[in-house]
Motif scaffolding. Sequence first.
Motif, PDB file in Angstrom:
ATOM      1  N   ALA A 138       0.844  -1.203   0.000  1.00  0.00           N
ATOM      2  CA  ALA A 138       0.000   0.000   0.000  1.00  0.00           C
ATOM      3  C   ALA A 138       0.876   1.247   0.000  1.00  0.00           C
ATOM      4  N   LYS A 139       1.968   1.215   0.766  1.00  0.00           N
ATOM      5  CA  LYS A 139       2.888   2.353   0.811  1.00  0.00           C
ATOM      6  C   LYS A 139       3.622   2.511  -0.522  1.00  0.00           C
ATOM      7  N   LYS A 140       3.979   1.393  -1.137  1.00  0.00           N
ATOM      8  CA  LYS A 140       4.641   1.463  -2.439  1.00  0.00           C
ATOM      9  C   LYS A 140       3.692   2.043  -3.495  1.00  0.00           C
ATOM     10  N   LEU A 182       2.210   6.361  -7.266  1.00  0.00           N
ATOM     11  CA  LEU A 182       1.192   7.297  -7.740  1.00  0.00           C
ATOM     12  C   LEU A 182       1.589   8.751  -7.472  1.00  0.00           C
ATOM     13  N   ALA A 183       2.210   9.005  -6.327  1.00  0.00           N
ATOM     14  CA  ALA A 183       2.624  10.369  -5.983  1.00  0.00           C
ATOM     15  C   ALA A 183       3.643  10.918  -6.959  1.00  0.00           C
ATOM     16  N   ASN A 184       4.356  10.041  -7.638  1.00  0.00           N
ATOM     17  CA  ASN A 184       5.370  10.458  -8.602  1.00  0.00           C
ATOM     18  C   ASN A 184       4.901  10.349 -10.050  1.00  0.00           C
ATOM     19  N   GLY A 185       3.605  10.168 -10.229  1.00  0.00           N
ATOM     20  CA  GLY A 185       3.040  10.170 -11.567  1.00  0.00           C
ATOM     21  C   GLY A 185       3.296   8.921 -12.381  1.00  0.00           C
ATOM     22  N   LEU A 186       3.687   7.836 -11.704  1.00  0.00           N
ATOM     23  CA  LEU A 186       3.898   6.555 -12.379  1.00  0.00           C
ATOM     24  C   LEU A 186       2.669   5.671 -12.194  1.00  0.00           C
ATOM     25  N   LYS A 187       2.604   4.608 -12.958  1.00  0.00           N
ATOM     26  CA  LYS A 187       1.449   3.708 -12.897  1.00  0.00           C
ATOM     27  C   LYS A 187       1.868   2.357 -12.315  1.00  0.00           C
ATOM     28  N   PRO A 188       1.260   1.948 -11.212  1.00  0.00           N
ATOM     29  CA  PRO A 188       1.582   0.639 -10.658  1.00  0.00           C
ATOM     30  C   PRO A 188       0.866  -0.488 -11.393  1.00  0.00           C
TER      31      PRO A 188
END
Length: 253
Positions: free
Chosen positions: A112-114, A119-125
């Motif tokens: 959840a933290k990852k 997301l906070a850095n504009g990447l897509k998990p």
Amino acid sequence: MRKKIVAGNWKMNLTLAQGEQLINDILQAGLKLEEGQEVVVATPFPYLLKAKSLLKNYPGFYVAAQNCYSEKSGAYTGEVSAEMLQSIGVDYVILGHSERREYFQESNAMLAKKIDQVLANGLKPIFCCGEPLAIRQAETQNDYVAKQLEESLYHLTVEQLKNVVIAYEPIWAIGTGLTASSAQAQDMHAFIRSQIANKFGREAALHTSILYGGSAKPGNAGELFGCADVDGGLIGGASLVAADFVAIIQKLS
């Protein structure tokens, strides 16, 4: 309505020269991606910049990291942050792969933290979930996967969820000689989508891409991708062979 994605996870394989050759062989196959189709290449950390450079002029092709750390920065020797990945142009990050969960004891709470960092850095998990053999044999796989989703994704907003891709890994069907049928894959994908709908709403669920990560190959990819709730695949071993990976990508159409 939702993206169709084939992502190749190289894991800890290939030298830089071999990886560069693999990408060039894939690109030289002359693939024509349709609207809404994506190809994602998840290389080891040292090769991300080279992969990004090779793919930059090919629309629909993206680069993924195989992991990142759960903290923004700090004294975490050997770890790589989402901010670092963003700074070199990475597009996606695979999180919660079954191997990370098993070998590195990654918990749902850590994931959840990852997710938040990515997301906070504009990447897509690309968030992986799935059950081991004992859970499947006990027929409690739905509860098991539901807990993974709840503890790692349910704190997100609907807007955040729009940038999340889910990958279902039937761990019991990877490298065991057992095979998940297309019906079993569809059943779990439909269940995952129903859980997303219950939490985030039907519209959000309909727009969430859910990939199958259970040893898809050219011979079974077409049948799997033809299932109503299977939106592509997270490919392991077959992504290391250009001809196989290209053949799997072609099954998206």
